[in-house]
Design an enzyme around this catalytic site. Structure first.
Site, PDB file in Angstrom:
ATOM      1  N   LYS A 272       5.191  60.681  35.238  1.00 52.36           N
ATOM      2  CA  LYS A 272       5.603  60.489  36.637  1.00 52.36           C
ATOM      3  C   LYS A 272       7.075  60.783  36.857  1.00 52.36           C
ATOM      4  O   LYS A 272       7.468  61.195  37.954  1.00 52.36           O
ATOM      5  CB  LYS A 272       5.279  59.073  37.100  1.00 52.36           C
ATOM      6  CG  LYS A 272       3.861  58.892  37.624  1.00 52.36           C
ATOM      7  CD  LYS A 272       2.829  58.871  36.548  1.00 52.36           C
ATOM      8  CE  LYS A 272       1.432  59.179  37.013  1.00 52.36           C
ATOM      9  NZ  LYS A 272       0.592  59.561  35.859  1.00 52.36           N
TER      10      LYS A 272
ATOM     11  N   GLU B  71      11.151  52.382  42.518  1.00 55.01           N
ATOM     12  CA  GLU B  71      11.078  52.997  43.845  1.00 55.01           C
ATOM     13  C   GLU B  71      11.122  51.931  44.922  1.00 55.01           C
ATOM     14  O   GLU B  71      10.710  50.791  44.686  1.00 55.01           O
ATOM     15  CB  GLU B  71       9.732  53.723  44.020  1.00 55.01           C
ATOM     16  CG  GLU B  71       9.645  55.075  43.412  1.00 55.01           C
ATOM     17  CD  GLU B  71       8.295  55.732  43.693  1.00 55.01           C
ATOM     18  OE1 GLU B  71       7.401  55.094  44.264  1.00 55.01           O
ATOM     19  OE2 GLU B  71       8.171  56.898  43.310  1.00 55.01           O
TER      20      GLU B  71
ATOM     21  N   HIS C 108      -7.103  49.050  43.054  1.00 56.02           N
ATOM     22  CA  HIS C 108      -6.918  50.454  42.672  1.00 56.02           C
ATOM     23  C   HIS C 108      -8.230  51.184  42.430  1.00 56.02           C
ATOM     24  O   HIS C 108      -8.241  52.296  41.901  1.00 56.02           O
ATOM     25  CB  HIS C 108      -5.974  50.586  41.478  1.00 56.02           C
ATOM     26  CG  HIS C 108      -4.677  49.866  41.718  1.00 56.02           C
ATOM     27  ND1 HIS C 108      -3.792  50.275  42.680  1.00 56.02           N
ATOM     28  CD2 HIS C 108      -4.154  48.744  41.183  1.00 56.02           C
ATOM     29  CE1 HIS C 108      -2.767  49.430  42.703  1.00 56.02           C
ATOM     30  NE2 HIS C 108      -2.963  48.489  41.818  1.00 56.02           N
TER      31      HIS C 108
ATOM     32  N   ARG D 287      -7.161  66.592  37.416  1.00 57.46           N
ATOM     33  CA  ARG D 287      -8.591  66.592  37.083  1.00 57.46           C
ATOM     34  C   ARG D 287      -9.416  66.728  38.359  1.00 57.46           C
ATOM     35  O   ARG D 287      -8.886  66.638  39.466  1.00 57.46           O
ATOM     36  CB  ARG D 287      -8.955  65.259  36.423  1.00 57.46           C
ATOM     37  CG  ARG D 287      -8.660  64.068  37.332  1.00 57.46           C
ATOM     38  CD  ARG D 287      -9.385  62.805  36.932  1.00 57.46           C
ATOM     39  NE  ARG D 287      -9.365  61.835  38.012  1.00 57.46           N
ATOM     40  CZ  ARG D 287      -8.373  61.012  38.297  1.00 57.46           C
ATOM     41  NH1 ARG D 287      -7.273  61.033  37.553  1.00 57.46           N
ATOM     42  NH2 ARG D 287      -8.459  60.166  39.303  1.00 57.46           N
TER      43      ARG D 287
HETATM   44  C1  MV4 Z   1       3.442  52.598  45.542  1.00 55.48           C
HETATM   45  C2  MV4 Z   1       3.142  51.679  46.572  1.00 55.48           C
HETATM   46  C3  MV4 Z   1       4.120  51.396  47.483  1.00 55.48           C
HETATM   47  N1  MV4 Z   1       5.352  51.954  47.359  1.00 55.48           N
HETATM   48  N2  MV4 Z   1       4.664  53.137  45.463  1.00 55.48           N
HETATM   49  C4  MV4 Z   1      -0.752  52.269  43.279  1.00 55.48           C
HETATM   50  C5  MV4 Z   1      -1.377  53.184  42.295  1.00 55.48           C
HETATM   51  C6  MV4 Z   1      -0.415  54.287  42.018  1.00 55.48           C
HETATM   52  N3  MV4 Z   1      -1.040  55.532  42.324  1.00 55.48           N
HETATM   53  C7  MV4 Z   1       0.751  54.008  42.887  1.00 55.48           C
HETATM   54  N4  MV4 Z   1       0.448  52.864  43.692  1.00 55.48           N
HETATM   55  C8  MV4 Z   1       1.273  52.435  44.674  1.00 55.48           C
HETATM   56  N5  MV4 Z   1       2.537  52.966  44.640  1.00 55.48           N
HETATM   57  C9  MV4 Z   1       5.587  52.817  46.362  1.00 55.48           C
HETATM   58  N6  MV4 Z   1       6.818  53.352  46.260  1.00 55.48           N
HETATM   59  C10 MV4 Z   1       1.843  51.155  46.638  1.00 55.48           C
HETATM   60  C11 MV4 Z   1       0.925  51.520  45.678  1.00 55.48           C
HETATM   61  C12 MV4 Z   1      -0.389  50.945  45.832  1.00 55.48           C
HETATM   62  C13 MV4 Z   1      -0.600  49.548  45.733  1.00 55.48           C
HETATM   63  C14 MV4 Z   1       0.418  48.649  45.411  1.00 55.48           C
HETATM   64  C15 MV4 Z   1       0.184  47.279  45.335  1.00 55.48           C
HETATM   65  C16 MV4 Z   1      -1.114  46.786  45.572  1.00 55.48           C
HETATM   66  C17 MV4 Z   1      -2.142  47.645  45.881  1.00 55.48           C
HETATM   67  C18 MV4 Z   1      -1.897  49.028  45.967  1.00 55.48           C
HETATM   68  C19 MV4 Z   1      -2.944  49.892  46.262  1.00 55.48           C
HETATM   69  C20 MV4 Z   1      -2.715  51.239  46.326  1.00 55.48           C
HETATM   70  C21 MV4 Z   1      -1.446  51.760  46.106  1.00 55.48           C
END
Ligand code: MV4
Length: 452
Positions: A116, A200, A235, A293
């Site tokens: 990442k 972030e 997720h 993928r």
């Molecule tokens: C985040 C975010 C908010 N702000 N990044 C979750 C999985 C991965 N793909 C990245 N994810 C997130 N990144 C920033 N800068 C929110 C998520 C997020 C999430 C965070 C807390 C609880 C549930 C979530 C569900 C989807 C994505």
């Protein structure tokens, strides 16, 4: 085109790949664990090889056994599906050294985008929006505090090797930043053998929007528009749709162009997905990660574009050209996918494996079902709990929802518990219908249910 491929996966995606291969005149070799000896993918493939015991580490994740099966069966290529080894660059490298084509992107693209920190560095360089934060890795709490002070709380601490929500922590102040950083580091080290962390700004009330891309080995790269996967729990996506119901065409154009710029910069080929978080008010979007993928939710994109992504993956891996230009790709109608999992939504989504006595799927206009289930099928307890994908395609979103409502009434699965009743509720939920939801919607909904 290849003469014969091996499918290094199980379940519905193994069937999806077998079907695409057969339509291209390609022979298929299934591999299976002893838990899957009665599975449809074993019966439907031209040949099958048992590769080990039920635990994935001894079968679907076991590289030497999969490669041995591929060599014995003399295949030209391996399709990894999704999950298991699909994003494992080491596996792709082993395939290359054994002169077996990996049906996916190059090892170099997988390494560059899979980390990442390097993915986001590339994104910034190519003006793809990234949430404010550390530009490289975070070494200690002092540099984390400095970055957090600059961008403001809340912040999110993430593992460079992570993905799909593993190894992340949200911090609302310095105290939780300190503990979150330590937790994320040890979790990342344990899970990925890589404790590298970055930081972030936490985007609140975000939606999850992702762009499907498809590139060939000759430098052609297109996007197939976006999917909205905001409806998720822990997720795990539950509902995916295309197009995003609340996006205006200017934002859509910027978003899709950003995804193409990033993938071009990575010399990407095969199918890939660029994930973004979108702020629904400001219409801003930020890169989250790139999935190198095929994804579970690819059918919604296939339905709105008429493009068979899995067949194209095979053609691309065999060196063929994309054969379609961006302006020839015209989205049509609206598609929604519901994931049917063998879980009890009334009991905290406890996995509910076991024998399915009755499996009676819906049909009729606008319905596609991707599943490996049938009457008498036993859902093994060893793998993820998704047993079917119910997908509707209709001219409008409202019509797609109506199709799903009636399809969910038709869909009978007995006696195991599934997410069908949850989906029946969601398809009548006012916030889903208006699409006024964010990534935390399901968690909030379930909390409310518990209280009444
Ligand atoms: C985040 C975010 C908010 N702000 N990044 C979750 C999985 C991965 N793909 C990245 N994810 C997130 N990144 C920033 N800068 C929110 C998520 C997020 C999430 C965070 C807390 C609880 C549930 C979530 C569900 C989807 C994505």
């Amino acid at each position: 085109m290849f003469s014969r491929i091996l499918i290094a996966n199980r379940g519905e995606v193994a069937l999806r790949i077998i079907r695409a291969a057969r339509e291209l005149g390609v022979e298929t070799v299934a591999v299976y664990s002893t838990a899957d000896s009665e599975s449809a993918h074993v019966r439907l493939a031209d040949q099958s090889v048992c590769i080990g015991a039920p635990p994935a580490a001894e079968s679907y994740l076991n590289i030497p056994r999969i490669i041995s099966a591929a060599e014995v069966a003399n295949v030209d290529a391996i399709h990894p599906g999704y999950g298991f080894l699909a994003e494992n660059a080491h596996f792709a490298e082993v395939c290359r050294s054994c002169k077996i084509e990996f049906i996916g992107p190059s090892v170099e693209s997988m390494n560059l985008l899979g980390d990442k920190v390097s993915c986001k560095r590339l994104a910034r360089k190519h003006k793809v929006p990234v949430a404010p934060g550390s530009t490289g890795k975070i070494e200690d709490i002092d540099s984390a505090r400095k970055v957090a002070q600059q961008i403001g709380y809340p912040v999110i601490v993430k593992a460079a090797a992570g993905g799909g929500g593993r190894g992340m922590r949200v911090a609302h102040n310095e105290v939780s930043l300190r503990s979150g950083l330590a937790q994320a580091m040890s979790e990342a080290e344990a899970a990925f053998g890589n404790a590298t962390i970055y930081l972030e700004k936490f985007i609140e009330k975000a939606r999850h929007i992702e762009v499907q891309v498809l590139g060939d080995q000759h430098g052609n790269l297109v996007h197939l528009f976006e999917r909205d996967c905001t409806m998720q729990r822990r997720h795990q996506k539950l509902v995916e749709e295309a197009p995003c119901p609340i996006m205006n065409s200017d934002t859509r154009s910027e978003l899709c162009k950003s995804a193409v710029r990033l993938c071009r910069a990575a010399k990407y080929y095969s199918a890939g997905t660029v994930e973004f978080l979108m702020n629904p008010r400001k219409k801003e979007f930020f890169l989250m990660e790139v999935n190198t993928r095929l994804q579970v939710e690819h059918p919604v994109t296939e339905l709105i574009t008429g493009i068979d992504i899995v067949k194209l993956q095979m053609k691309i891996a065999a060196g063929e050209k994309l054969g379609v230009t961006q302006r020839q790709i015209k989205p049509k109608g609206h598609a929604i996918e519901l994931r049917i999992n063998a879980e009890d939504p009334a009991n905290n989504f406890t996995p509910n494996p076991g024998r399915i006595d009755l499996f009676d799927p819906p049909g009729g206009p606008g319905i596609r079902i991707d599943t490996h289930c049938h009457n008498g099928y036993r859902v093994p307890p060893n793998y993820d709990s998704m047993i079917a994908k119910l997908i509707a395609h209709a001219p409008t979103r409202d019509e797609a929802i109506a199709t799903l409502r009636r399809a969910l009434i038709e869909f009978r699965i007995d006696p195991i518990k599934t997410t069908i009743p949850l989906h029946a509720d969601l398809m009548r939920n006012a916030n889903f219908i208006k699409s006024t939801i964010d990534i935390h919607f399901i968690e909030r909904l379930l909390e409310q249910k518990k209280r009444v």
